[in-house]
Scaffold this motif. Sequence first.
Motif, PDB file in Angstrom:
ATOM      1  N   UNK A  64      -3.178  -7.155  11.013  1.00 14.14           N
ATOM      2  CA  UNK A  64      -3.611  -8.296  10.405  1.00 14.14           C
ATOM      3  C   UNK A  64      -4.283  -8.279   8.944  1.00 14.14           C
ATOM      4  N   UNK A  65      -4.393  -6.881   8.399  1.00 11.97           N
ATOM      5  CA  UNK A  65      -5.005  -6.680   7.191  1.00 11.97           C
ATOM      6  C   UNK A  65      -3.886  -6.863   6.013  1.00 11.97           C
ATOM      7  N   UNK A  66      -4.172  -6.083   4.903  1.00 12.97           N
ATOM      8  CA  UNK A  66      -3.133  -6.050   3.688  1.00 12.97           C
ATOM      9  C   UNK A  66      -2.660  -4.710   3.659  1.00 12.97           C
ATOM     10  N   UNK A  67      -1.416  -4.671   2.970  1.00 16.58           N
ATOM     11  CA  UNK A  67      -0.919  -3.273   2.841  1.00 16.58           C
ATOM     12  C   UNK A  67      -1.494  -2.928   1.472  1.00 16.58           C
ATOM     13  N   UNK A  68      -2.279  -1.787   1.184  1.00 10.03           N
ATOM     14  CA  UNK A  68      -2.990  -1.733  -0.031  1.00 10.03           C
ATOM     15  C   UNK A  68      -1.775  -1.363  -1.267  1.00 10.03           C
ATOM     16  N   UNK A  69      -0.478  -1.082  -1.000  1.00  8.79           N
ATOM     17  CA  UNK A  69       0.155  -0.496  -1.994  1.00  8.79           C
ATOM     18  C   UNK A  69       0.647  -1.613  -3.079  1.00  8.79           C
ATOM     19  N   UNK A  70       0.899  -2.911  -2.786  1.00 11.37           N
ATOM     20  CA  UNK A  70       1.097  -3.624  -4.057  1.00 11.37           C
ATOM     21  C   UNK A  70      -0.095  -4.016  -4.958  1.00 11.37           C
ATOM     22  N   UNK A  71      -1.255  -3.934  -4.310  1.00 15.41           N
ATOM     23  CA  UNK A  71      -2.524  -3.790  -5.354  1.00 15.41           C
ATOM     24  C   UNK A  71      -2.675  -2.508  -5.956  1.00 15.41           C
ATOM     25  N   UNK A  72      -2.215  -1.582  -5.410  1.00 20.77           N
ATOM     26  CA  UNK A  72      -2.231  -0.310  -6.246  1.00 20.77           C
ATOM     27  C   UNK A  72      -1.362  -0.382  -7.525  1.00 20.77           C
ATOM     28  N   UNK A  73       0.011  -0.891  -6.997  1.00 22.76           N
ATOM     29  CA  UNK A  73       1.116  -0.890  -7.846  1.00 22.76           C
ATOM     30  C   UNK A  73       0.613  -1.939  -9.245  1.00 22.76           C
TER      31      UNK A  73
END
Lengths: 628, 71
Positions: A355-364
């Motif tokens: 239910x949390x977020x994938x950190x990848x797009x934020x890092x990208x």
Amino acid sequence: MIIKMSKVEIVGPKDQLLEVLNLLRGKGVFHPEAEVHGYVPTEDEGRIRELLLDEGAVGEKLFFEKFRARILKLLDCLPDLPSRTASIRPLPIIDILYDLVAKHLASCHEWNQQRQTLREECETLARYVRFWSVLEPLVDEVGGDSDLKFFGVTIRSAAEIVPFKALLEKQTRGRCRLSTASIEDGTIIGLITTDPEMEPTLRQLLTDERVPELNLPEALDDLPFWKKSAVLKRLLRERSSRLQGVVDKLEEFAHHWLPVYRQALDWLEERLSLYQATASAYETRQCFIIHGWMTSCGVDDLRKDLNAAFSGQVLIHELEIHHEDLDRVPVLMQNPLYFKPFELFARLLPLPKYSSYDPTPFLGLFFPLLFGMILGDIGYGLILGLIAALLIYVFPERRNLSDGAKILGVSAAYTMLFGILFGELFGNLGRHLLGLHPIWLERGQAILPMICFALSVGTAHILFGLGLGIRYEIRRKRHREALTKGINLLVIFLIGLTLIAELVPHPWTVTIPLLATVLTLVSMLVLVGGLLAPLELLKNFGNIISYVRLMAIGLCSVLLAEVANRLGGMTGNVIAGFLVAGVLHFFNLVLGVFSPTVHALRLHYVEFFSKFLELGGRRFEPLSKKPK
Amino acid sequence: MEKVLLAFAAALAVGIPALATAWAQSRIGSAGAGTLAEKPELTGTIIILIAIPETMVILGFVVAAMILVMI
């Protein structure tokens, strides 16, 4: 991003269970769930039970396990040669193979023992031959066929030769001679020649001085010294030939039987893994039930496959995901092409919850931006871009390296962009040579504005993180935590406004009402989040101040580049100046890659992700066939 | 004289937290290296732990910059 999952239940007749599991393994899309709670209504939990294999199936499983153990033992005895793929189907001939493997195992075990014994003998004989080939010329020198006595000894180091020689002369009153030579591995060996009368004295001396004598197999004791070498060589040839015979036999056997046994082993492992997968199945009187997870987009395809394979006898249902299921939903992350390389950094963290977020797009999105803000130099950006392109071109197959190079490429583009804004090309070199001027700020001089800029970036980043955190808490139905984060967000926003009101006075920015609102909100924060909630607020301010590193490390990079240019200019020679400046710029560039990477990552991991990311998710591990 | 004292104060403001950060990172770093030898999957956590004390020197830097602006 995190792929949407469906909670599914597969039901079918009990006798079809292994075939269904086989199909699921082939598809590799289904993650079984051994826990029944949450799948079946509580009142029905008593009507189903864990699936127990019947007597025949248990017997078959034990037989397969025993068979596999025998094949593994046999494969251990055989050389690991590449083999063709056998075209046999193990099931029809399984009983014959089972008996055969026992016989083959006995033969191969015996050959292996022979090979081991012969190999040891060959190694020992080869060592003797090596020693004797060095001793032989020494024996010939003193007359090997005379009635003199010979002792072969090993001397520990070259420094011991002279004292040992002196000792020999003293003890034998000059009636012996020591000749030495060294062999390939550096060992020094010596030949002591003496007359038969001195033999006992000499033997006692060697014992007292602990000088090791070269021992030969007992069978060679009776031979004269000069004949021993020839006999040793003959023995070595004979043992080597026997060893080669055994090795050839094993290789020939492996050539014929390895493909068959490897094929049988693969089949057995497939079959045993099906039995293993039954551990997550449940049963009623006539049906089996398997619960688990799969991607929502794959449910329809699997339904079609099951219908086609079992003529509608096996059904798949999608169940509702309850709030209490959220912590155990397995996580599968897939990202678009641009974000894919940034999974390299996301993998450093544990998996996020479903239910949390994938950190990848934020890092990208943010990592290259922060990297560019820190390094901000057209020249450095250009070099990093070239390095990234080279790495992608040379190592397209090495995934991590290629991903790292792609990240470097994007970061280099941002570095050039900020370099244009700051007017920097190898520090101030662009200004002196090309008349480059900053479009926005000159970092080396504008320290206070840069601090304000870094703090603004930090505030925006943290507020965005808090916003995501509020959304997450609402989704998890944790309204109190959502409210606490909301108040934190408002307080930071209002304090930011107050600071702007102080720095840039304007009629509509009134400081006192803003501060009064902040105080009211802090009181509310204590009521909602408890006594420790203001500490969390202070931590958020600490997090924002931490973004000053964007400016601090950037300033270091600018100053180092300027120092490089100045030192290069001080040499008074074009070539020397170019070399000095080049070396210093190179070091600055190396620092300029590592430092912004570590600090931009830290700002994400510690400051930004702590506002919204909940880690500790389960990895999506579907039933799947072993890759060939 | 006042300028000298201010510059000295700025140097202390950044120097002492830098020493403290270095000491903290040396302890965390050696423990982290030991941890990674056994559990490489904790890389992210170790980076975070090593990076935490850096805030001290950043805060020191901010204070030093504020002092220097006064000169």
